[in-house]
Design a protein around this motif. Structure first.
Motif, PDB file in Angstrom:
ATOM      1  N   ASP A 271       0.729  -0.794   0.357  1.00  0.00           N
ATOM      2  CA  ASP A 271       0.180  -0.147  -0.086  1.00  0.00           C
ATOM      3  C   ASP A 271       0.818   1.030   0.156  1.00  0.00           C
ATOM      4  OD1 ASP A 271      -2.299  -1.661   0.256  1.00  0.00           O
ATOM      5  OD2 ASP A 271      -2.446  -1.207   1.418  1.00  0.00           O
ATOM      6  N   LEU A 272       2.161   0.938   0.363  1.00  0.00           N
ATOM      7  CA  LEU A 272       2.921   2.289   0.762  1.00  0.00           C
ATOM      8  C   LEU A 272       3.925   2.649  -0.466  1.00  0.00           C
ATOM      9  CD1 LEU A 272       4.527   2.232   4.163  1.00  0.00           C
ATOM     10  CD2 LEU A 272       2.721   3.198   3.863  1.00  0.00           C
ATOM     11  N   ASP A 273       4.059   2.063  -1.404  1.00  0.00           N
ATOM     12  CA  ASP A 273       4.324   1.879  -2.722  1.00  0.00           C
ATOM     13  C   ASP A 273       3.401   1.766  -3.766  1.00  0.00           C
ATOM     14  OD1 ASP A 273       6.613   0.231  -1.040  1.00  0.00           O
ATOM     15  OD2 ASP A 273       6.766  -2.084  -2.314  1.00  0.00           O
ATOM     16  N   ASP A 274       2.019   1.773  -3.662  1.00  0.00           N
ATOM     17  CA  ASP A 274       1.021   2.491  -4.049  1.00  0.00           C
ATOM     18  C   ASP A 274       0.483   3.419  -3.679  1.00  0.00           C
ATOM     19  OD1 ASP A 274       1.589   0.405  -5.832  1.00  0.00           O
ATOM     20  OD2 ASP A 274       0.498  -1.389  -5.025  1.00  0.00           O
ATOM     21  N   SER A 275       1.200   4.477  -2.714  1.00  0.00           N
ATOM     22  CA  SER A 275       0.214   5.419  -2.452  1.00  0.00           C
ATOM     23  C   SER A 275       0.066   6.891  -4.287  1.00  0.00           C
ATOM     24  CB  SER A 275       1.320   6.378  -1.363  1.00  0.00           C
ATOM     25  OG  SER A 275       3.194   6.088  -2.114  1.00  0.00           O
ATOM     26  N   LEU A 276      -1.006   7.170  -3.701  1.00  0.00           N
ATOM     27  CA  LEU A 276      -1.469   8.390  -4.777  1.00  0.00           C
ATOM     28  C   LEU A 276      -0.824   9.841  -4.709  1.00  0.00           C
ATOM     29  CD1 LEU A 276      -4.827   6.178  -6.139  1.00  0.00           C
ATOM     30  CD2 LEU A 276      -2.576   6.138  -6.875  1.00  0.00           C
ATOM     31  N   GLY A 277      -0.462  10.245  -5.801  1.00  0.00           N
ATOM     32  CA  GLY A 277       0.210  11.562  -6.017  1.00  0.00           C
ATOM     33  C   GLY A 277      -0.801  12.543  -6.514  1.00  0.00           C
ATOM     34  N   GLU A 278      -0.938  13.229  -7.327  1.00  0.00           N
ATOM     35  CA  GLU A 278      -1.602  14.573  -8.212  1.00  0.00           C
ATOM     36  C   GLU A 278      -2.772  14.078  -8.932  1.00  0.00           C
ATOM     37  OE1 GLU A 278      -1.344  18.651 -10.006  1.00  0.00           O
ATOM     38  OE2 GLU A 278       0.114  17.412  -9.667  1.00  0.00           O
ATOM     39  N   LEU A 279      -3.689  13.528  -9.153  1.00  0.00           N
ATOM     40  CA  LEU A 279      -4.563  13.097 -10.049  1.00  0.00           C
ATOM     41  C   LEU A 279      -4.159  14.164 -11.565  1.00  0.00           C
ATOM     42  CD1 LEU A 279      -7.402  12.156 -10.597  1.00  0.00           C
ATOM     43  CD2 LEU A 279      -8.796  14.252 -10.415  1.00  0.00           C
ATOM     44  N   ILE A 280      -4.386  13.237 -11.875  1.00  0.00           N
ATOM     45  CA  ILE A 280      -3.968  13.236 -13.461  1.00  0.00           C
ATOM     46  C   ILE A 280      -5.572  13.982 -14.185  1.00  0.00           C
ATOM     47  CG2 ILE A 280      -3.217  12.521 -16.064  1.00  0.00           C
ATOM     48  CD1 ILE A 280      -1.350  11.314 -14.986  1.00  0.00           C
ATOM     49  N   GLY A 281      -6.577  13.252 -14.535  1.00  0.00           N
ATOM     50  CA  GLY A 281      -8.180  13.416 -14.690  1.00  0.00           C
ATOM     51  C   GLY A 281      -8.605  12.353 -14.644  1.00  0.00           C
ATOM     52  N   GLU A 282      -9.919  12.539 -14.770  1.00  0.00           N
ATOM     53  CA  GLU A 282     -10.982  11.583 -14.505  1.00  0.00           C
ATOM     54  C   GLU A 282     -11.998  11.385 -15.773  1.00  0.00           C
ATOM     55  OE1 GLU A 282     -13.649  10.992 -11.087  1.00  0.00           O
ATOM     56  OE2 GLU A 282     -13.305  12.558 -11.524  1.00  0.00           O
ATOM     57  N   HIS A 283     -12.428  10.305 -16.178  1.00  0.00           N
ATOM     58  CA  HIS A 283     -13.128   9.796 -16.711  1.00  0.00           C
ATOM     59  C   HIS A 283     -14.661   9.222 -16.389  1.00  0.00           C
ATOM     60  CE1 HIS A 283     -15.022   9.525 -21.220  1.00  0.00           C
ATOM     61  NE2 HIS A 283     -15.240   8.455 -21.010  1.00  0.00           N
TER      62      HIS A 283
END
Length: 514
Positions: A271-283
């Motif tokens: 889970d730490l390795d897959d931590s998410l950063g800034e949102l690029i976009g959403e569909h």
């Protein structure tokens, strides 16, 4: 007598709290008209009420002409003294937990949750506007697919069904020497910028979900693309967890925790390795357009084929799709529609009471399988299809079957179908090119004329921010390739819904090295 009702004003506000001050800003308004009051008939019975919600547009902006939001609303007008009547209690628009609860309390619920399996295939990402241009398994963007839960959630993390797709340099079970197993990455100049990121993912997963059976409640699929969190603080956390894991490996086996605890630590590390950063976009796309056919039309006749009922499914699906489109104003049902609904409701209630009083039911004879050869010496395969003769032929078969035995001239004569007429290449006129012309893009599904069947399942779908649902079946009013301020890349994916909970496909984990 029906009262004189003033128009109903629906306002969407944004509350902002300050120091001892709470202010409200109007985001959008809509004026609705509803004048009919429920009443009792000549037999002192309440008229049945049908909850008929509608999506309407809320207008705001500087001049009150801009669509700022959409709201799902429904109205019921009652006399104040009748508010506590049993027949007049409010009907819950939130779906029931399952079909059984809905059938037992149909007067209290509008819809119910149905089990379904969402199968999603992600082809890749195109023209991403990112801060990082060098792609590796630690810096590649992460695709998160979400479906909103309609059940009560204890915490915010459990509000959505979720799947994650991570880029891998080599496919699972692949080899570095095989170029077909390597997921390609490249840069492109698009969306008014340079060095935009393109990656191949080529993964498929599925998950079990519970969604409403009515499309008007708009269950939708959200495809969100995030950058990886490669900040300085994140790197320190990763370094600390790596040192802790190395120290843990030096402890003798008899002092290690149980296997279950070790697995939990591995999951936490992942889970730490897959931590998410800034949102690029959403569909976002509605799941209603992919509902199974037996969800669209409840009165499915399982004795008929799908082709025989396809037109009914299509008509019902179009009506459901139109109900989701937001209207400019709320439309009250007409007197004729209200009378038809009351009559239908009374008839159904009468039939239910009549069936409940009937205690003795006729015993139906057990259907036996048809004989191999009937009295006309006709085998099963040359007789018409029936429930007792599943091997028979159906209407519209390309090959004519053996005629009836009364036609003595053609008895025992098998009449086969001829080959269809085969046309050669159309002769082109002088000056015309032999190659077909396509007005638009190859993957555009909304072209009226195309020289080949449409088979592009993975069409470019824009990654946006602060946008509503996008219907890919509607003709595009805007080319997102030139929307530099709103579009942040594209995602290629395809999904389908199947009825019931099937076996779930998840992304395989890397095998541990011994």
């Amino acid at each position: 007598e029906q009262p004189t009702m003033f128009p109903i004003t629906l306002t969407l506000c944004d509350q902002k709290s300050g120091v001892m001050i709470t202010s409200e800003i109007d985001l959008g308004k809509a004026t609705c008209k509803y004048e009919y009051m429920r009443k009792k008939d000549a037999m002192d019975r309440w008229e049945p009420y049908k909850l008929n919600p509608q999506w309407i547009k809320l207008l705001g902006g500087l001049y009150g002409s801009k669509v700022t939001a959409e709201a799902l609303v429904a109205f019921e007008l009652l006399n104040y003294r009748d508010r506590d009547e049993t027949e007049c209690r409010e009907k819950n628009m939130w779906p029931a937990r399952n079909e059984q609860e809905y059938r037992e309390n149909e007067k209290n619920f509008f819809s119910y949750l149905k089990p379904a399996t969402l199968q999603l295939a992600v082809f890749g990402l195109r023209d991403l506007v990112m801060q990082v241009n060098e792609i590796s398994e630690n810096t590649a963007p992460v695709v998160v697919a979400r479906v909103k839960k309609f059940e009560d959630a204890d915490d915010k993390a459990a509000e959505n069904y979720e799947m994650k797709f991570k880029w891998k340099k080599i496919t699972d079970g692949g080899e570095e020497d095989n170029k077909d197993d390597i997921m390609q990455t490249w840069l492109s100049d698009a969306l008014g910028g340079q060095n935009n990121v393109n990656i191949e993912i080529l993964q498929r997963q599925s998950m079990q979900i519970m969604i409403p059976n009515k499309q008007i409640l708009q269950p939708f699929l959200s495809i969100r693309v995030f950058e990886r969190d490669n900040s300085y603080g994140k790197r320190l956390m990763d370094m600390g967890s790596h040192v802790a894991s190395q120290a843990h490996s030096m402890i003798p086996n008899f002092m290690k925790a149980k296997a279950q605890g070790s697995q939990q630590e591995e999951d936490q590390q992942e889970d730490l390795d897959d931590s998410l950063g800034e949102l690029i976009g959403e569909h976002r796309q509605s799941l209603g357009r992919m509902f199974p056919s037996n969800w669209y039309y409840e009165k499915v006749n399982y004795q008929k084929t799908f082709a025989e009922q396809q037109s009914e499914f299509k008509d019902f699906a179009e009506r459901e799709k139109e109900s989701v489109v937001a209207k400019d104003f709320f439309t009250e049902e007409t007197a004729k529609e209200r009378e038809d609904f009351i009559k239908t409701n009374r008839d159904e209630e009468h039939e239910r009471k009549k069936a409940a009083k009937t205690k003795v039911k006729a015993i139906e004879a057990e259907q036996k399988e048809a004989e191999d050869v009937d009295s006309y010496a006709m085998p099963k395969a040359l007789r018409k299809w029936e429930l007792t003769n599943p091997a028979g032929y159906r209407k519209g078969d390309s090959v004519d079957r053996l005629p009836h035995s009364t036609d003595m001239e053609r008895f025992n004569m098998f009449v086969g179908g001829n080959f269809e007429e085969r046309k050669g290449e159309t002769r082109s006129k002088k000056g015309e090119t032999p190659k077909p012309n396509l007005d638009g893009k190859l993957e555009d599904r909304n072209l009226k004329k195309r020289p080949f069947p449409y088979d592009f399942w993975f069409e470019n779908q824009p990654l946006l921010r602060n946008y509503d649902l996008i219907d890919p079946d509607v003709k595009k009013e805007q080319d997102w390739n030139f929307a530099y301020d709103d579009c942040y890349g594209f995602v290629k994916f395809a999904f389908k819904l199947t009825d019931g909970h099937e076996q779930v496909l998840v992304a395989p984990k890397k095998a541990e090295e011994e």
